[in-house]
Each structure stands twice: as structure tokens, then as C-alpha cells.
Design a protein around this motif. Structure first.
Motif, short mmCIF file in Angstrom:
data_model
loop_
_atom_site.label_atom_id
_atom_site.label_comp_id
_atom_site.label_asym_id
_atom_site.label_seq_id
_atom_site.Cartn_x
_atom_site.Cartn_y
_atom_site.Cartn_z
N THR A 68 -3.95 -7.20 1.87
CA THR A 68 -3.19 -8.11 2.72
C THR A 68 -1.70 -7.87 2.50
O THR A 68 -1.22 -7.88 1.35
CB THR A 68 -3.51 -9.58 2.39
OG1 THR A 68 -4.93 -9.77 2.46
CG2 THR A 68 -2.83 -10.52 3.37
N VAL A 69 -0.98 -7.65 3.58
CA VAL A 69 0.47 -7.43 3.52
C VAL A 69 1.16 -8.75 3.85
O VAL A 69 1.00 -9.28 4.95
CB VAL A 69 0.90 -6.33 4.50
CG1 VAL A 69 2.42 -6.16 4.48
CG2 VAL A 69 0.22 -5.01 4.14
N GLN A 70 1.89 -9.28 2.87
CA GLN A 70 2.50 -10.61 3.00
C GLN A 70 3.88 -10.53 3.66
O GLN A 70 4.58 -9.51 3.56
CB GLN A 70 2.64 -11.25 1.62
CG GLN A 70 1.35 -11.32 0.82
CD GLN A 70 0.33 -12.27 1.42
OE1 GLN A 70 0.63 -13.02 2.36
NE2 GLN A 70 -0.89 -12.24 0.90
N PRO A 71 4.29 -11.62 4.33
CA PRO A 71 5.65 -11.66 4.88
C PRO A 71 6.68 -11.59 3.76
O PRO A 71 6.44 -12.06 2.64
CB PRO A 71 5.70 -13.02 5.59
CG PRO A 71 4.27 -13.40 5.80
CD PRO A 71 3.51 -12.82 4.66
N VAL A 72 7.84 -11.03 4.06
CA VAL A 72 8.88 -10.85 3.05
C VAL A 72 9.92 -11.97 3.13
O VAL A 72 10.37 -12.50 2.12
CB VAL A 72 9.57 -9.48 3.24
CG1 VAL A 72 10.73 -9.33 2.26
CG2 VAL A 72 8.56 -8.37 3.05
N GLY A 73 10.28 -12.35 4.32
CA GLY A 73 11.35 -13.34 4.48
C GLY A 73 12.62 -12.68 4.97
O GLY A 73 12.90 -11.51 4.65
N ARG A 74 13.37 -13.42 5.73
CA ARG A 74 14.58 -12.87 6.34
C ARG A 74 15.58 -12.41 5.27
O ARG A 74 15.86 -13.13 4.32
CB ARG A 74 15.23 -13.93 7.23
CG ARG A 74 16.43 -13.42 8.05
CD ARG A 74 16.99 -14.53 8.92
NE ARG A 74 16.01 -14.98 9.89
CZ ARG A 74 15.81 -14.40 11.07
NH1 ARG A 74 16.53 -13.34 11.42
NH2 ARG A 74 14.90 -14.89 11.90
N ALA A 99 6.33 -3.89 -3.78
CA ALA A 99 4.89 -3.86 -4.03
C ALA A 99 4.33 -5.26 -4.25
O ALA A 99 3.15 -5.52 -3.98
CB ALA A 99 4.59 -2.98 -5.24
N GLU A 100 5.19 -6.19 -4.74
CA GLU A 100 4.73 -7.55 -4.99
C GLU A 100 4.31 -8.27 -3.72
O GLU A 100 3.61 -9.28 -3.77
CB GLU A 100 5.83 -8.37 -5.69
CG GLU A 100 6.05 -8.02 -7.15
CD GLU A 100 6.93 -6.79 -7.34
OE1 GLU A 100 7.29 -6.17 -6.31
OE2 GLU A 100 7.24 -6.45 -8.48
N HIS A 101 4.74 -7.76 -2.58
CA HIS A 101 4.41 -8.41 -1.31
C HIS A 101 3.12 -7.85 -0.69
O HIS A 101 2.82 -8.12 0.47
CB HIS A 101 5.57 -8.24 -0.31
CG HIS A 101 6.81 -8.95 -0.74
ND1 HIS A 101 7.87 -8.29 -1.34
CD2 HIS A 101 7.16 -10.26 -0.69
CE1 HIS A 101 8.83 -9.15 -1.62
NE2 HIS A 101 8.42 -10.36 -1.23
N THR A 102 2.39 -7.06 -1.46
CA THR A 102 1.10 -6.53 -0.99
C THR A 102 0.00 -6.98 -1.95
O THR A 102 0.08 -6.73 -3.15
CB THR A 102 1.12 -4.99 -0.93
OG1 THR A 102 2.14 -4.58 -0.02
CG2 THR A 102 -0.23 -4.46 -0.46
N THR A 103 -1.00 -7.67 -1.42
CA THR A 103 -2.12 -8.15 -2.22
C THR A 103 -3.28 -7.16 -2.09
O THR A 103 -3.73 -6.89 -0.97
CB THR A 103 -2.59 -9.53 -1.75
OG1 THR A 103 -1.49 -10.44 -1.81
CG2 THR A 103 -3.73 -10.05 -2.61
N ILE A 104 -3.74 -6.64 -3.22
CA ILE A 104 -4.88 -5.72 -3.24
C ILE A 104 -5.95 -6.32 -4.13
O ILE A 104 -5.76 -6.43 -5.35
CB ILE A 104 -4.49 -4.32 -3.76
CG1 ILE A 104 -3.33 -3.75 -2.92
CG2 ILE A 104 -5.68 -3.38 -3.71
CD1 ILE A 104 -2.82 -2.42 -3.43
#
Length: 498
Positions: free
Chosen positions: A445-451, A457-462
């Protein structure tokens, strides 16, 4: 125009010949080749003093099924245009076997005063009710004989299928000799290899390319296509089952060339409704529709946009976006980490009974189902009892099939576990196999980063999928990378590993 049996001058004759694929079913002459028909018709025309101006041929065209016969239609056009004076055929059933066609033919011929002469039945007078009746009876008699013999052959073939007997067909089945029983070792090996390739995640097009590049042809001496390969891999014949009109009717007299577990796995993959079957170039990226959007849950798709300096930025995108190369690198490292650092061999030996035991149990259930059917036929049990017995046995069969499929999961990781260099082995895989491995191991799951923030890598859940986590034992996994579901810790381990 003048009637041929009245005039003595040379008339223009047209010969019509036809032979159909149902030639084994019909009356005398049904199996007569067009050359022999033409020869007999030519001799009749010579005796009558007619000049043959055209021969109309319809090869492999039945007069019974109503399908278009091109040369028959051309014959009618020639008659309408006045280009011929008499039609010569071997028998009336060469022209038609239905009253509808006979009526049309008689109408066209009578309008232009064109008679019909046959080698076997003489002159057919289509001008009189009696003549048309005779022609109709001859055609209907031929049709009856074809249909009656077809019924007998259908019953014969059905019984042969139930008895597990092989019948001679026009195309030899791949993997078997002409008798359909004797296994052809070299082809059987290719059949098993292709089945295992599908189970390992290889695409059918890639398998076709491999077969064709090595000069391995179908039994019709043609190159393999997606359709022909898929059809061959899904044949129940491969596991020694007999089929009649698309339905499995029993065990066959020939041996299986593919283990039943591997066949069922291949069948599950190729008949999966979600499987991509439309024509196209196929997937070109590792994580297309595998990695999910953390905002809407849909699969990420590849895309591209220009950077400020004009260079292309290749990305996976949905409500979120990620650099393709960075995300694929992260996931590839995760695959190698799992297959290298943990007791990955457990993936090869799921906690299920041995395949041989499952296959024996499956055979026993099939025997029980056959016994129940025989008991119903002998009126020893009622339909309600047969239905209940069959339902219970089917439930048990489905559980066994699921176990056999699970046993063959090891094929996905073939060549990746217990090898000296997992990364090298991973890089050597085809894209289709890599996608299968990733999709088997992980939920990504690729998470939103924010404006205004930069994706890391912390924004990708594996996460390991539940069935894989269960096999690998989560306690062992945790000792290696801590709380695995935490994406930040996972990213740290992956970075350290790289």
C-alpha cells in the motif's frame, strides 16, 4: 433454351460435385471423392453429347446444415444468367437434402428451362409434381440416413467416453501417439514443463515464444498461439480423464501426463476471472495493479510526466504517486530479504498431507461417486439419496482439490529458495514470474505523503499476506525485523539490507 433430352445439338453442361465432412455418415457415394464424382459426370455428359463448360465444386460442405455453399450459389447464378443448358450431378443428394433448397433450385431451373441429370438416378423432371416429389424423397431419404447414422455414432462415442476409451480423431492429441493412448515422451515432457511454467507465474505468450523458438510445433505442424496452448493445458485428458461434449465422464484408459495437483493449480490460474485475457502487449511493470493506493484502495497504474528540466518522470499513480524505479527497488529488496533471511523453505512444504495421499483419497471419492451413480441406475437408491451422496462427496472433493493446489504453491518459488545468490536468481526471472512472487508474498500500500513533503520508504506499507505469514511463522519473522507490519521498521531493515 432447349431441353437436353429433346435436342440433339451440343448443349452447355455444368457439373456440380460436393463432398462433406460427414462423408462417413451418409449413404453410398457419401464418401466418394470429388474427382471420382466429376469423372462419372463427365462420362455421362460425353455419352449425351454435351459440352462441359464449368465444374462447380464444394469441398467439405454439407448439404444438411444450411451453411452457405459458395459454388452451389454460383451454379444458381449461372443458371439465372443463361450460361448453361443442363446440370449434371452424381446423385440428387449432392445438390440438396432439404425441401426448401429443392424448391428454390426447381424454381430457378424451370424458369430457364434447365434440366437436371444424375449418374445414379437418371433424368430428374423438376417441371412436374411427380418429378419434384421423387427428387424430394431422394433428398429426404439421404438426410434421414445421415441423421440416423449420426445418432448411432453419437451414442457409440458417448459410451466409449464413459468406458474411458480413446477414439480416433483428425488431430493427434499433443503428448500422445496417434492411438490417443500411448504417451509420446518428448511431447509429454513439454506439456508438463508448460504446466509448471504457468504454475510458477509465467505468461502463456512467453511459453509460446519459448516453444516456437525451439521449433516445437503443434500436432497440426503449426506454431503455438495463446489459444492453442491454453486449450491444451486445460484438457482433462492430461490427468487421464475421459470427456464427452465438454464434460468429464470418467477415468480414461490412458495414463496421466500431469500430476493432478499441478493440473488443478494450472486450471485455477488459467480460469481465474480476474486474469487478463484481452489482446495486448501485457504488463510492462512489476507492481501495476499489485501496489494499492492508500487513499482509495485502487491498484496503481504506470504513468509519466515531465520534470522541470524536461526529463521524463516515470511513476505509479492514482490518488498518490511514486517513482517507479524507487518503489520497484524497495519491493525487490523486500522479496530478497524474505527469501534469504528467513526459513523460506517452509514455503515449499505447507502443512498439508502428502500429494500422493490426497490423490489416493480423491480417487477413492471418484469411485464412490461412480458407485452411487450405478446404484441409482440399478434403482437401488432414489434421486434424493443420490443427490445427497453426490453433494457430500463433492464437498470433500473440493477440499482435497484445494489441498492439492496448495501443495503445488512451491512452484512459484522454484529456483529462488536455497540458492547461493537470491538477488541474482530474482533478477533473472521474467516479469510475469516476478509479479506472481510479489503478489503471493505481499500486500503493498502506497500512502499519501502530504502537501510539500517528499515521499520516502516510510510512506510505503509492505505486509506479508496472511497465508504466507502463517507458513513462515510470524514469531521467527519478528525476531529478524521486529514488528513487521510497521512500515518504518520494514523500510529501515530494507535499507540496511541493501
Amino acid at each position: 433454351m432447349r431441353d437436353s433430352h429433346v435436342s440433339s445439338s451440343k448443349l452447355r453442361a455444368a457439373i456440380y460435385v460436393r463432398i462433406s465432412k460427414d462423408r462417413e455418415l451418409g449413404k453410398a457415394g457419401e464418401g466418394l471423392g470429388v474427382q471420382r464424382q466429376q469423372q462419372d459426370c463427365q462420362e455421362l455428359a460425353d455419352r449425351m453429347g454435351w459440352q462441359v463448360v464449368e465444374v462447380f465444386r464444394d469441398n467439405d460442405r454439407s448439404a444438411s446444415n444450411g451453411k452457405l455453399r459458395e459454388d452451389y450459389q454460383r451454379l444458381l447464378d449461372w443458371i439465372r444468367e443463361g450460361q448453361i443448358d443442363v446440370v449434371v450431378v452424381w446423385h440428387t443428394d449432392r445438390l440438396h437434402r432439404s425441401t426448401t433448397e429443392l424448391e428454390e433450385y426447381a424454381k430457378v431451373c424451370n424458369a430457364m428451362n434447365v434440366p437436371t441429370h444424375t449418374v445414379k438416378s437418371g433424368h430428374i423432371d423438376l417441371k412436374t409434381p411427380t418429378g419434384r416429389m421423387v427428387a424430394g424423397i431422394l433428398g429426404l431419404t439421404a438426410r434421414f440416413e445421415v441423421e440416423h447414422k449420426a445418432e448411432r455414432l453419437a451414442a457409440k462415442y458417448r459410451q466409449m467416453a464413459i468406458d474411458g476409451k480413446s477414439r480416433r480423431v483428425s488431430a493427434r492429441p499433443f503428448g500422445f501417439e496417434r492411438d490417443g493412448i500411448t504417451i509420446k515422451p518428448d511431447e509429454a515432457a513439454e506439456l508438463l514443463k508448460a504446466t509448471r511454467a504457468v504454475n510458477a507465474g509465467e505468461g502463456l505468450k512467453a511459453i509460446c515464444r519459448d516453444l516456437n523458438s525451439r521449433g516445437i510445433k503443434t500436432t497440426m505442424d503449426k506454431e503455438w498461439s495463446y489459444t492453442s496452448l491454453r486449450k491444451m493445458l486445460l484438457r482433462p485428458r492430461n490427468i487421464g480423464q475421459s470427456v464427452y461434449r465438454g464434460q468429464v465422464v470418467g477415468e480414461a484408459e490412458w495414463d496421466a501426463v500431469v500430476p493432478i495437483g499441478e493440473f488443478l493449480t494450472c486450471q485455477r490460474i488459467l480460469t481465474d476471472p480476474s486474469r487478463r485475457t484481452t489482446p495486448g502487449s501485457g504488463r510492462k511493470h512489476l507492481l501495476t495493479n499489485i501496489a494499492k493506493c492508500g487513499k482509495c484502495g485502487k491498484g496503481l497504474l504506470p504513468g509519466m510526466r515531465p520534470n522541470r528540466d524536461g526529463t521524463p518522470f516515470r511513476m505509479y499513480r492514482c490518488c498518490v504517486y511514486r517513482d517507479i524505479e524507487e518503489l520497484e527497488h524497495l519491493v525487490s529488496r523486500a522479496v530478497v530479504l524474505i527469501l534469504t533471511k528467513h526459513d523460506a523453505r517452509k514455503l515449499l512444504t505447507p502443512a498439508q498431507p502428502a500429494s500422493k495421499d490426497l490423490e489416493q483419497e480423491r480417487s477413492a471419492i471418484e469411485a464412490q461417486m461412480n458407485e452411487a451413480a450405478d446404484a441409482f441406475t440399478a434403482k437401488l437408491i432414489t434421486m434424493a439419496q443420490l443427490t445427497r451422496i453426490t453433494s457430500d462427496l463433492q464437498d470433500r472433493m473440493e477440499k482435497i482439490d484445494a489441498g492439492l493446489i496448495d501443495r503445488d504453491r512451491a512452484r512459484i518459488f522454484d529456483g529462488l529458495i536455497s540458492v547461493p545468490d537470491v538477488m541474482k536468481a530474482w533478477k533473472s526471472l521474467s516479469l510475469a514470474r516476478k509479479r506472481t512472487v510479489v503478489n503471493t508474498l505481499f500486500t503493498i500500500t502506497v500512502q499519501p505523503v502530504g502537501r510539500g513533503k517528499v515521499a520516502t520508504a516510510e510512506h510505503t506499507t509492505i505486509r506479508l499476506k496472511n497465508e504466507v505469514a502463517h507458513v513462515l511463522d510470524m514469531s521467527d519473522l519478528s525476531t529478524m525485523i521486529g514488528a513487521f507490519p510497521d512500515e518504518s521498521q520494514m523500510a529501515e531493515v530494507v535499507r540496511a539490507f541493501s
